[in-house]
Scaffold this active site. Structure first.
Site, PDB file in Angstrom:
ATOM      1  N   SER A 350       0.824  -1.206   0.000  1.00 51.99           N
ATOM      2  CA  SER A 350       0.000   0.000   0.000  1.00 51.99           C
ATOM      3  C   SER A 350       0.857   1.253   0.000  1.00 51.99           C
ATOM      4  O   SER A 350       1.955   1.276   0.573  1.00 51.99           O
ATOM      5  CB  SER A 350      -0.897   0.001   1.241  1.00 51.99           C
ATOM      6  OG  SER A 350      -1.540   1.248   1.409  1.00 51.99           O
ATOM      7  N   LYS A 418     -13.815  15.508  -9.660  1.00 57.38           N
ATOM      8  CA  LYS A 418     -14.692  15.429  -8.485  1.00 57.38           C
ATOM      9  C   LYS A 418     -14.100  16.157  -7.275  1.00 57.38           C
ATOM     10  O   LYS A 418     -14.770  16.324  -6.258  1.00 57.38           O
ATOM     11  CB  LYS A 418     -14.978  13.968  -8.153  1.00 57.38           C
ATOM     12  CG  LYS A 418     -15.835  13.270  -9.209  1.00 57.38           C
ATOM     13  CD  LYS A 418     -16.050  11.816  -8.885  1.00 57.38           C
ATOM     14  CE  LYS A 418     -16.993  11.182  -9.914  1.00 57.38           C
ATOM     15  NZ  LYS A 418     -16.466  11.228 -11.289  1.00 57.38           N
ATOM     16  N   LYS A 430      -9.653  13.764  -2.563  1.00 54.42           N
ATOM     17  CA  LYS A 430      -8.740  14.098  -3.669  1.00 54.42           C
ATOM     18  C   LYS A 430      -8.358  15.571  -3.633  1.00 54.42           C
ATOM     19  O   LYS A 430      -7.233  15.943  -3.982  1.00 54.42           O
ATOM     20  CB  LYS A 430      -9.372  13.738  -5.008  1.00 54.42           C
ATOM     21  CG  LYS A 430      -9.574  12.246  -5.222  1.00 54.42           C
ATOM     22  CD  LYS A 430      -8.269  11.478  -5.163  1.00 54.42           C
ATOM     23  CE  LYS A 430      -7.391  11.731  -6.361  1.00 54.42           C
ATOM     24  NZ  LYS A 430      -6.154  10.932  -6.316  1.00 54.42           N
ATOM     25  N   THR A 483     -28.722   7.075 -13.486  1.00 55.76           N
ATOM     26  CA  THR A 483     -29.189   7.694 -12.248  1.00 55.76           C
ATOM     27  C   THR A 483     -30.164   8.832 -12.494  1.00 55.76           C
ATOM     28  O   THR A 483     -31.113   9.017 -11.736  1.00 55.76           O
ATOM     29  CB  THR A 483     -27.988   8.210 -11.429  1.00 55.76           C
ATOM     30  OG1 THR A 483     -27.240   9.136 -12.234  1.00 55.76           O
ATOM     31  CG2 THR A 483     -27.089   7.062 -11.021  1.00 55.76           C
TER      32      THR A 483
END
Length: 685
Positions: A350, A418, A430, A483
């Site tokens: 990781s 985003k 982010k 959606t």
């Protein structure tokens, strides 16, 4: 029939010979024929046998033997004759030219009567003709005997009579699978012209030519055409009842080789977005060629494509880091197969493991880092806030700190649209990662690591994106789920996105935030309808109850926007690349940011959604968990937040704002005369 049977037996017998015997047969045939070729060349130069004989026997022996030996050394005899191509014949012509030069030099050195240069040039033409004709004849014989030519080549038309189309026609004729019939092109200057031996016709004659020639397919040889124009052509050709394929795009054509393997089905990705721009070579290779490169999240959609692009630029070594064993295995296996000579190191783990990241950078002498590791699926991160924060925020902090500690030259963060006025935890994390890289740039010396961020929109075909989902739903019989009917998104091809990321990193000067020109946004409903049409189906609606595929609206997911943005403000400037903009956006003082992130990571472990959102909002002040929906479901921007003393202080006197923020976090008291934003108050208490 007996003759055909004998030919088949002989061809099978020849094919069953050991490889060494086949090579000896070819060499023996050339040793017999090439002296005669040389003699014929001399007689054409001087049509008198007595004069030709005065050169002695040595040239008639040396030149053919030298030709055979050099052809063998260059691997010409190792080529499989049944699959001979134009590349081998070109190599043969070059080899023959070298032999002729050597023959002339030897003759000049050892014989007072040197060979005529024109005779040697004639020998080049005759010898090359012999080698070409003999190989092609043997190839035709072997193919006829083994049934390789039993199936008739499929007649095809080529749309686009430019350089790509001409090279494609030559390649298809040589390979024998397809038989080009003609070119179609609307350019007036090409009307009724002949290109690569084929006539150029108007596009409105496609149906007529198809009926005359049994042509059932058109190949679009237009790698640089815009998606809008490609859509028009695809629809027009399909109206004629013909199949459509395309040559790879400019982004996919990384080399000059165009063969039948360059032809593929038209994908929905070809009909969206805009025409790609080839990379600028001086930018593309600047941070990669001859350098040690680390790609985090190497098994993901963007990470894996970054790895492929990096490998084309000859790095000194490429390090892959991913926590998914299967993803890491898949990309490592692919890269080793395609680029076996490049040093490749796969690391399982990781980006949050500071010791592992430090070990990779130290032992691998890494010069460039592309940080693409992140959790990106909005609903998953929204339901698992703590892990999303740990991976996206802590991972960015670990990479930024390790890059500085080990004197990495360039460190690039792959961010997302985003992150702009985020309505979800994924986007907010982010944006925090962007702030971390901005703070790292502010605290790094001029000669230290160059940090930058690159903001992407949606990439077509990435894991979890809407296109693979629609494909699966079409294969399973539907319905296609959307959606909201007004949802729009920016899209970009994965290879182009990776190329632009690499080029943006080369332009960075420290703390740069690059925004990629994503073209015009695409309405997801229109995308769904296009995919239904490409599958040869019709949409099932109230007006068309007999349709094949239904579209169902399921409502916006938690944290989902109707539309995405690429900029918080409107303050941008152009860069050296036409598709890359530089954005100027606010930053947080490094000391204050460090305190806020420390508190965020502590609060995240509580798994309390309200506390986590408050802690996020203390860092990303424009974070708003509610989706922006106006009247009638149309997307609207949120109202501008009222300014505060703190925001004004941060814009005018950042040092004072930093001291103010640290004082609040340490003492949990607001200094007299200053008003603390509500989001910061909620965290400090």
């Amino acid at each position: 029939m007996p003759l055909q049977s004998n030919i088949a037996r002989l061809s099978h017998r020849m094919l069953s010979l050991p490889r060494a015997k086949k090579i000896l047969l070819m060499m023996a045939a050339d040793l017999l024929a090439l002296p005669l070729c040389f003699l014929g060349a001399m007689l054409l130069r001087v049509p008198d046998l007595q004069i030709v004989s005065q050169y002695g026997w040595l040239p008639y022996l040396f030149t053919p033997v030298a030709t055979v030996l050099v052809l063998a050394a260059c691997g010409v005899y190792g080529a499989v004759i049944r699959f001979i191509d134009i590349g081998m014949l070109l190599r043969t012509g070059v080899v023959l030219a070298l032999v002729i030069v050597a023959s002339f030099l030897v003759a000049s050195a050892y014989d007072s009567t040197s060979l005529p240069r024109s005779g040697l040039v004639i020998y080049w033409f005759i010898a090359l003709s012999w080698i070409t004709a003999s190989r092609l004849s043997v190839r035709a014989f072997l193919r006829s005997g083994t049934g390789m030519t039993a199936s008739r080549p499929e007649p095809v038309g080529i749309y686009g009579a430019g350089e790509t189309g001409a090279r494609l026609a030559q390649a298809l004729r040589a390979e024998g699978r397809y038989a080009p019939v003609c070119f179609f092109d609307d350019k007036r200057e090409l009307k009724s012209r002949n290109v690569a031996g084929l006539k150029v016709l108007r596009a409105d004659r496609i149906g007529e030519i198809a009926a005359q020639t049994d042509m059932r397919m058109i190949v679009l040889a237009l790698p640089a055409v815009s998606p809008a124009r490609r859509r028009e052509l695809v629809h027009a050709i399909r109206r004629e009842g013909l199949a459509v394929k395309t040559v790879n795009s400019l982004v996919e054509l990384s080399d000059d080789a165009i063969t039948s393997r360059s032809i593929r089905d038209v994908k929905i990705e070809d009909l969206l977005g805009r025409a790609p721009v080839p990379p600028q070579r001086e930018l593309f290779a600047a941070c990669v060629r001859g350098k040690g490169v680390l790609v985090t999240g190497a098994g993901g959609s963007i990470g894996s494509e970054l790895c492929r692009q990096v490998m084309t630029l000859a790095p000194r070594a490429l390090h892959l880091l991913d926590h998914s064993e299967f993803a890491l295995y898949s990309i490592e296996h692919e890269l080793r197969d395609r680029w076996p000579h490049v040093r490749l190191h796969a690391h399982l783990g990781s980006v949050c493991d500071a010791a592992l990241v430090s070990h990779i950078l130290r032992t691998g002498a890494v010069d460039t880092v592309y940080h693409a590791a992140a959790y990106k699926h909005v609903p998953v991160v929204e339901a698992n806030m703590a892990e999303g924060i740990r991976n996206n925020v802590l991972g960015a902090q670990v990479i930024a700190d390790a890059a500085r500690a080990h004197e990495v030259q360039t460190c690039v963060l792959i961010s997302t649209d985003k992150a702009v006025r985020p309505t979800n935890i994924m986007g907010a994390t982010k944006r925090v990662a962007e702030l971390i890289f901005q703070a790292a740039a502010e605290t790094t010396d001029a000669d230290g690591t160059t940090y930058c961020m690159v903001r992407l929109g949606n990439v077509l075909g990435s894991s979890g994106s809407v296109i693979p989902l629609f494909r699966r739903q079409i294969e399973s019989g539907g319905p296609l789920t959307i959606t909201h009917p007004d949802v729009i998104r920016y899209f970009m091809l994965i290879p182009e996105a990776a190329q632009l990321v690499i080029q943006a990193g080369a332009m960075a000067r420290g703390g740069d935030l690059f925004v990629l020109d994503m073209g015009e946004p695409v309405r997801i409903l229109d995308l769904a309808r296009s995919m239904i049409e490409m599958a040869g189906m019709t949409e099932k609606t109230a007006d068309n109850p007999g349709g094949d595929m239904e579209i169902s609206f399921i409502g916006l997911r938690p944290g989902e926007k109707l539309y995405e943005e690429l900029l918080i403000g409107d303050n941008t400037r152009p860069s050296r690349h036409p598709r890359i903009l530089c954005a100027n956006e606010y930053s947080v003082h490094p000391l204050l940011l460090a305190k806020l992130i420390e508190r965020l990571l502590v609060i995240a472990r509580s798994n309390d959604p309200s506390l986590i959102r408050s802690a996020i909002k203390a860092i990303v002040t424009e974070y708003s968990p509610e989706p922006w929906v106006g009247q009638g479901g149309a997307p609207t921007r949120p109202a501008a937040q009222p300014d505060s003393a703190y925001r004004r202080l941060r814009s005018r006197r950042p040092a004072a704002a930093m001291l103010f923020g640290v004082a609040v976090l340490q003492t949990r008291r607001v200094p007299p005369g200053l008003r603390l934003p509500a989001n910061l108050v909620s965290v400090s208490h």
